[in-house]
Design a protein around this motif. Structure first.
Motif, mmCIF file in Angstrom:
data_model
loop_
_atom_site.group_PDB
_atom_site.id
_atom_site.type_symbol
_atom_site.label_atom_id
_atom_site.label_comp_id
_atom_site.label_asym_id
_atom_site.label_seq_id
_atom_site.Cartn_x
_atom_site.Cartn_y
_atom_site.Cartn_z
ATOM 1 N N ARG A 43 11.744 -13.027 -0.747
ATOM 2 C CA ARG A 43 11.055 -12.130 -1.679
ATOM 3 C C ARG A 43 9.630 -12.634 -1.909
ATOM 4 N N PRO A 44 8.687 -12.193 -1.092
ATOM 5 C CA PRO A 44 7.284 -12.587 -1.285
ATOM 6 C C PRO A 44 6.690 -11.893 -2.504
ATOM 7 N N PRO A 45 5.572 -12.411 -3.027
ATOM 8 C CA PRO A 45 4.944 -11.803 -4.213
ATOM 9 C C PRO A 45 4.258 -10.486 -3.877
ATOM 10 N N LEU A 46 4.039 -9.681 -4.909
ATOM 11 C CA LEU A 46 3.336 -8.405 -4.733
ATOM 12 C C LEU A 46 1.884 -8.605 -4.320
ATOM 13 N N ILE A 47 1.276 -9.688 -4.803
ATOM 14 C CA ILE A 47 -0.164 -9.914 -4.634
ATOM 15 C C ILE A 47 -0.387 -11.234 -3.908
ATOM 16 N N GLU A 48 -1.326 -11.217 -2.973
ATOM 17 C CA GLU A 48 -1.709 -12.441 -2.263
ATOM 18 C C GLU A 48 -3.225 -12.448 -2.088
ATOM 19 N N LEU A 53 -3.234 -11.839 3.686
ATOM 20 C CA LEU A 53 -2.559 -10.593 4.051
ATOM 21 C C LEU A 53 -3.160 -9.965 5.306
ATOM 22 N N ALA A 54 -4.460 -10.065 5.445
ATOM 23 C CA ALA A 54 -5.137 -9.409 6.567
ATOM 24 C C ALA A 54 -5.186 -10.273 7.816
ATOM 25 N N GLY A 55 -4.912 -11.563 7.688
ATOM 26 C CA GLY A 55 -5.149 -12.455 8.811
ATOM 27 C C GLY A 55 -3.942 -12.805 9.651
ATOM 28 N N ARG A 56 -2.752 -12.340 9.275
ATOM 29 C CA ARG A 56 -1.545 -12.749 9.991
ATOM 30 C C ARG A 56 -1.170 -11.828 11.143
ATOM 31 N N MET A 57 -1.636 -10.586 11.103
ATOM 32 C CA MET A 57 -1.258 -9.622 12.133
ATOM 33 C C MET A 57 -2.488 -8.915 12.682
ATOM 34 N N GLU A 58 -2.473 -8.645 13.956
ATOM 35 C CA GLU A 58 -3.535 -7.867 14.599
ATOM 36 C C GLU A 58 -3.493 -6.444 14.061
ATOM 37 N N GLY A 59 -4.661 -5.913 13.698
ATOM 38 C CA GLY A 59 -4.742 -4.509 13.327
ATOM 39 C C GLY A 59 -4.470 -4.199 11.873
ATOM 40 N N VAL A 60 -4.165 -5.193 11.039
ATOM 41 C CA VAL A 60 -3.945 -4.948 9.611
ATOM 42 C C VAL A 60 -5.304 -4.768 8.930
ATOM 43 N N THR A 76 -10.788 -13.098 -3.688
ATOM 44 C CA THR A 76 -10.323 -11.720 -3.642
ATOM 45 C C THR A 76 -8.820 -11.682 -3.382
ATOM 46 N N LEU A 77 -8.119 -10.951 -4.230
ATOM 47 C CA LEU A 77 -6.690 -10.729 -4.072
ATOM 48 C C LEU A 77 -6.456 -9.319 -3.558
ATOM 49 N N ALA A 78 -5.276 -9.081 -3.004
ATOM 50 C CA ALA A 78 -4.920 -7.746 -2.526
ATOM 51 C C ALA A 78 -3.462 -7.472 -2.843
ATOM 52 N N LEU A 79 -3.187 -6.225 -3.156
ATOM 53 C CA LEU A 79 -1.824 -5.753 -3.356
ATOM 54 C C LEU A 79 -1.273 -5.340 -2.002
ATOM 55 N N ARG A 80 -0.127 -5.856 -1.637
ATOM 56 C CA ARG A 80 0.380 -5.652 -0.282
ATOM 57 C C ARG A 80 0.583 -4.177 0.042
ATOM 58 N N SER A 81 0.220 -3.803 1.258
ATOM 59 C CA SER A 81 0.468 -2.461 1.780
ATOM 60 C C SER A 81 1.574 -2.480 2.830
ATOM 61 N N ASP A 82 1.993 -3.675 3.233
ATOM 62 C CA ASP A 82 3.034 -3.856 4.241
ATOM 63 C C ASP A 82 3.597 -5.264 4.027
ATOM 64 N N MET A 83 4.903 -5.402 4.001
ATOM 65 C CA MET A 83 5.506 -6.709 3.749
ATOM 66 C C MET A 83 5.606 -7.568 5.008
ATOM 67 N N THR A 84 5.486 -6.978 6.181
ATOM 68 C CA THR A 84 5.672 -7.739 7.415
ATOM 69 C C THR A 84 4.719 -8.923 7.537
ATOM 70 N N PRO A 85 3.403 -8.780 7.251
ATOM 71 C CA PRO A 85 2.528 -9.957 7.328
ATOM 72 C C PRO A 85 2.960 -11.073 6.386
#
Length: 378
Positions: A43-48, A53-60, A76-85
């Motif tokens: 269960r990852p957090p809602l915010i990172e 969040l943007a650096g783990r997957m190509e194309g995010v 800068t924090l971001a609210l996740r748009s996809d849990m996969t990263p």
């Protein structure tokens, strides 16, 4: 009366009791499947941090995320748009020393700053599984099977599995059908749009046969194999056939199709991707495929389903009977506990004026026994 301040932003909605109960039920059923197959829930957090969040997957893209400054770190924090990263981050940091392949499951809310053209919702409940450390044909077969079984356990029926090769154009452009750098994205776009004229004008004449290598799997994969000059796609085509054969053996009622140039929703997938559709849902209920986790360059395979379109596909057929039992003020508490253990939902009276029918109860507890409640209008 509803006041203007009570209205929700576009793309957001409340899940009222019946819908919330259905979401919980299908989420539990799907997670039970993942658990039974050895996938451990995280269960990852809602915010990172935005960078993570943007650096783990190509194309995010961070442009899809709500972003703001953390007053504690001033980053800068971001609210996740996809849990996969996030699952990728957990796998290569906190669980980096765990044996591979690592099997992880998840479920939680995600939010988008802008809605998709095909889906106006900006908040979604995402559920899925990731097989970390493997992107082989065997891994693809396991994930596809798991996605189908999870959706069926949730109540979906008449499933269609659409297979694709997300890196197809890149693979061909690097050898068999070379393209200049400025042509590559244009050819990808026109293939995705299925526009033969624009594809030809963009210098992608060699790619025109790919437009016709789509449809029912058996015929489409044969047409794709005929295009494979020089064997550039031989291993991928063999993998597609193996996955399709496994699905056909296990679930002969699942329709299998192929669209090798489909790219919508496959921003970070590599050689293999798939989309799941169900009768009654307006769009896809899930997607998955192979990918690489940045930072560790670790291969992985996974899938995600979104519960809102899955619930739409059920169209009420997945609703469980709501067995409500009214408990009078002087009820037998041990009998009430036994009733709950048998699956009853109990609603206790708070005053002598409370009535079973008014509180939505079909039965009442009388003298320690469950009995049908009298109609309010009898």
């Amino acid at each position: 009366m509803t006041q203007p301040d009570d209205l929700l932003p576009a793309g957001l909605a409340d899940a009222l009791p019946a819908e919330a109960a259905a979401q919980t039920r299908i989420m539990r059923n799907a997670l039970d499947v993942l658990h039974a197959h050895g996938y451990d829930r995280v269960r990852p957090p809602l915010i990172e941090f935005e960078h993570s969040l943007a650096g783990r997957m190509e194309g995010v893209s961070v442009r899809r995320m709500f972003r703001f400054v953390d007053p504690a770190s001033l980053r800068t924090l971001a609210l996740r748009s996809d849990m996969t990263p996030q699952i990728g981050r957990i796998a290569v940091t906190s669980l980096a020393d765990r044996p591979r392949p690592l099997r992880l499951a998840y479920a939680g809310e995600v939010a988008l700053i802008r809605a998709d053209q095909l889906d106006p919702a900006r908040q979604r409940l995402q559920l899925g599984a990731e097989l970390i450390g493997a992107d082989s044909v065997a891994a693809a077969g396991e994930i596809v099977s798991l996605a189908i079984e999870s959706c069926q356990a949730a109540g979906a029926s008449d499933l269609t599995l659409d297979l694709t090769l997300p890196d197809l154009v890149d693979t061909l452009a690097a050898g068999t059908f070379p393209l200049a750098a400025d042509q590559l994205e244009v050819v990808r776009r026109e293939l995705d749009m299925k526009d033969a004229g624009a594809l030809n004008d963009a210098g992608g004449a060699d790619y025109l046969p790919l437009l016709y290598a789509a449809g029912p799997f058996a015929n489409a994969v044969d047409r794709l194999a005929a295009i494979d000059a020089g064997g550039a796609l031989a291993s991928r085509i063999s993998g597609l056939r193996e996955v399709a054969e496994k699905v056909a053996q296990m679930w002969p009622d699942v329709t299998i199709t192929l669209d090798p140039t489909e790219r919508h929703g496959f921003e970070y997938q590599s050689w293999f991707g798939f989309t799941l559709y169900a009768e009654g849902a307006r769009g896809a209920i899930g997607r998955g495929g192979t990918y690489c986790i940045r930072g560790a360059d670790e291969p992985a395979t996974g899938f995600s389903v979104y519960l809102e379109p899955l619930l739409e596909a059920l169209n009420g057929s997945g609703e469980a009977a709501d067995r409500r039992l009214f408990l009078p003020l002087d009820h037998d508490r041990q009998a009430a506990a036994r009733a709950r253990a048998q699956g009853w939902r109990t609603v206790a009276a708070l005053s002598e004026h409370d009535e079973a029918a008014v509180l939505g109860c079909s039965h009442t507890l009388q003298d320690g026994e469950v009995r049908e409640a009298a109609s309010r209008y009898a």
